[in-house]
Design a protein around this motif. Structure first.
Motif, PDB file in Angstrom:
ATOM      1  N   GLN A 232       0.814  -1.208   0.000  1.00  0.00           N
ATOM      2  CA  GLN A 232       0.000   0.000   0.000  1.00  0.00           C
ATOM      3  C   GLN A 232       0.849   1.260   0.000  1.00  0.00           C
ATOM      4  O   GLN A 232       0.491   2.254  -0.644  1.00  0.00           O
ATOM      5  CB  GLN A 232      -0.938   0.002   1.217  1.00  0.00           C
ATOM      6  CG  GLN A 232      -2.065  -1.010   1.120  1.00  0.00           C
ATOM      7  CD  GLN A 232      -3.236  -0.639   2.001  1.00  0.00           C
ATOM      8  OE1 GLN A 232      -3.625   0.515   2.081  1.00  0.00           O
ATOM      9  NE2 GLN A 232      -3.799  -1.633   2.676  1.00  0.00           N
ATOM     10  N   VAL A 233       1.977   1.234   0.699  1.00  0.00           N
ATOM     11  CA  VAL A 233       2.828   2.424   0.741  1.00  0.00           C
ATOM     12  C   VAL A 233       3.283   2.824  -0.655  1.00  0.00           C
ATOM     13  O   VAL A 233       3.104   3.965  -1.088  1.00  0.00           O
ATOM     14  CB  VAL A 233       4.052   2.202   1.659  1.00  0.00           C
ATOM     15  CG1 VAL A 233       5.068   3.320   1.481  1.00  0.00           C
ATOM     16  CG2 VAL A 233       3.616   2.137   3.115  1.00  0.00           C
ATOM     17  N   ILE A 234       3.886   1.883  -1.392  1.00  0.00           N
ATOM     18  CA  ILE A 234       4.393   2.245  -2.715  1.00  0.00           C
ATOM     19  C   ILE A 234       3.245   2.497  -3.686  1.00  0.00           C
ATOM     20  O   ILE A 234       3.336   3.366  -4.565  1.00  0.00           O
ATOM     21  CB  ILE A 234       5.362   1.159  -3.255  1.00  0.00           C
ATOM     22  CG1 ILE A 234       6.041   1.654  -4.528  1.00  0.00           C
ATOM     23  CG2 ILE A 234       4.648  -0.171  -3.474  1.00  0.00           C
ATOM     24  CD1 ILE A 234       6.832   2.933  -4.372  1.00  0.00           C
ATOM     25  N   SER A 235       2.120   1.785  -3.516  1.00  0.00           N
ATOM     26  CA  SER A 235       0.990   1.977  -4.429  1.00  0.00           C
ATOM     27  C   SER A 235       0.383   3.363  -4.283  1.00  0.00           C
ATOM     28  O   SER A 235       0.135   4.064  -5.280  1.00  0.00           O
ATOM     29  CB  SER A 235      -0.074   0.907  -4.168  1.00  0.00           C
ATOM     30  OG  SER A 235       0.415  -0.382  -4.489  1.00  0.00           O
ATOM     31  N   TRP A 236       0.139   3.797  -3.034  1.00  0.00           N
ATOM     32  CA  TRP A 236      -0.435   5.131  -2.839  1.00  0.00           C
ATOM     33  C   TRP A 236       0.560   6.222  -3.225  1.00  0.00           C
ATOM     34  O   TRP A 236       0.179   7.268  -3.760  1.00  0.00           O
ATOM     35  CB  TRP A 236      -0.890   5.312  -1.391  1.00  0.00           C
ATOM     36  CG  TRP A 236      -2.123   4.521  -1.051  1.00  0.00           C
ATOM     37  CD1 TRP A 236      -2.224   3.523  -0.125  1.00  0.00           C
ATOM     38  CD2 TRP A 236      -3.424   4.657  -1.635  1.00  0.00           C
ATOM     39  NE1 TRP A 236      -3.504   3.020  -0.092  1.00  0.00           N
ATOM     40  CE2 TRP A 236      -4.262   3.693  -1.016  1.00  0.00           C
ATOM     41  CE3 TRP A 236      -3.964   5.485  -2.619  1.00  0.00           C
ATOM     42  CZ2 TRP A 236      -5.616   3.553  -1.349  1.00  0.00           C
ATOM     43  CZ3 TRP A 236      -5.299   5.332  -2.956  1.00  0.00           C
ATOM     44  CH2 TRP A 236      -6.110   4.385  -2.326  1.00  0.00           C
TER      45      TRP A 236
END
Length: 307
Positions: free
Chosen positions: A193-197
Motif C-alpha cells: 500500500q505504501v508504494i501503491s499510494w
C-alpha cells in the motif's frame, strides 16, 4: 524460570525472527533494485531521461491502482499523507530522475558504487525523524561500509567527483529519505500500500510531464530498439513496483536501519548486473571491495538498534 523471564526470552526470539525475515525480504528487494542502473542505462541510450522517469512512474501507478482495486484497499488516513508524499518525492520522482540523467554519461558500474552509501542515508533520515536510535557501533559499521564504496568510486574517477557523480549522490539522498519514511509507514499500511499510494500521488506530476515529453519526442520513438524498451519495461514493473513491495515489507519487519544495511550489497550486485546486461568489465578490485563491504554488513547486523 519466572514467567517474566520466559516472556522476555519469547520476545527476543520473536524479535530475532522478525529481523531475519526482514533481512531476507530486504535482500530480495535489493536484488531487484540492483538491476535498475543497468536497465536504466539501456533505456536512456535511446529514450529521454524525462520520459524514462515519468513514463515508468505512470506505468507503475497503473499497476498500483489495479492492485489497490483488486485488494479493495481502504484510503490511507490523513496522517499518512505527508509521509506518502515524501516517498513519492524521493523514490518515485527524485531518485529515478537524477539517476536517469546521470546514466547518460556514467557507466552503470561507476554509478553502482555511489549507491553504496544508501544505507547510511536511510539510517540518517530514520534517526532524524526519530523513528530509530542506532548505537554508536552501528554508525561505525555503516560509516565504514559507506567509506569503502565512496573510496572505491573516487579511485575509479581519478580522485574527483564529476557532475554525474553529484547527481548520483543527490539521488542517494532522495532515496534514503523515501526509504526511511516508507519503512515507517509500512509498519501500519504494509509495503504494497505504501508504494501503491505513493505512485498514485505522483500521477499529477508524472502524467503531464510524460505527455509533454512524448509530444516533444514522439516522432523518434519508432526508431527505438528492443533493448531500450526492455530496459524501460524493467524499471516500470520491477524497479518501481515489485521491488518496493519486498523492500518496504522487509523494513517493516526488521527495522529501517538494520535492514537498510542490506543495501551495502547493492553496488556489487549492480556491478555483476552491469557485466551481464551491458558487458561492462568486472574487475578483481570490485570483488575485493565487495568482500570488505559484506563484512561491514555482517558487523552492522550484530549492533544494537533501538526501535
Amino acid at each position: 524460570m519466572s514467567a517474566s523471564s520466559t516472556a522476555a526470552q519469547a520476545a527476543t526470539v520473536t524479535r530475532r525472527s522478525d529481523e531475519t525475515a526482514g533481512m531476507l525480504l530486504g535482500l530480495a528487494g535489493v536484488a531487484i533494485f540492483s538491476l535498475t542502473l543497468p536497465f536504466t542505462r539501456l533505456a536512456v541510450a535511446e529514450l529521454s531521461p524525462m520520459l524514462v522517469t515519468m513514463g515508468r512512474a505512470v506505468v507503475a501507478a497503473l499497476l498500483a491502482g489495479l492492485w489497490l482495486w483488486w485488494q479493495r484497499a481502504p484510503l490511507p488516513g490523513r496522517g499518512a499523507l505527508p509521509g506518502l508524499l515524501v516517498v513519492a518525492a524521493g523514490c518515485v520522482i527524485g531518485f529515478p530522475l537524477l539517476t536517469s540523467f546521470a546514466m547518460r554519461s556514467l557507466p552503470a558500474s561507476h554509478g553502482a558504487v555511489l549507491v553504496g552509501i544508501l544505507p547510511l542515508a536511510t539510517a540518517l533520515f530514520s534517526a532524524l525523524r526519530g523513528h530509530e536510535r542506532p548505537s554508536p557501533g552501528f554508525w561505525c559499521a555503516a560509516l565504514a561500509g559507506s567509506g569503502l564504496v565512496v573510496g572505491f568510486a573516487l579511485s575509479q574517477s581519478g580522485g574527483a567527483l564529476h557532475v554525474a557523480d553529484v547527481l548520483m549522490l543527490g539521488a542517494v539522498l532522495a532515496a534514503g529519505m523515501g526509504y526511511a519514511e516508507g519503512g515507517r509507514l509500512s509498519q501500519a499500511l504494509g509495503g504494497q500500500q505504501v508504494i501503491s499510494w505513493a505512485l498514485l500521488l505522483s500521477l499529477p506530476v508524472a502524467l503531464p510531464l510524460a505527455g509533454w515529453d512524448l509530444w516533444r519526442h514522439g516522432g523518434t520513438l519508432a526508431g527505438v530498439g528492443a533493448a531500450a524498451w526492455g530496459g524501460f519495461a524493467y524499471t516500470c514493473v520491477f524497479s518501481m513496483f515489485v521491488g518496493f513491495i519486498f523492500w518496504y515489507r522487509g523494513m517493516a519487519r526488521g527495522g529501517v536501519a538494520r535492514v537498510g544495511q542490506v543495501q551495502l550489497l547493492q553496488p556489487f550486485l549492480t556491478l555483476l548486473g552491469a557485466a551481464i546486461v551491458l558487458g561492462e568489465p568486472l574487475q578483481a578490485a570490485h570483488l575485493l571491495f565487495a568482500l570488505a563491504v559484506i563484512g561491514t554488513v555482517a558487523l552492522g547486523r550484530r549492533m544494537a538498534v533501538k526501535r
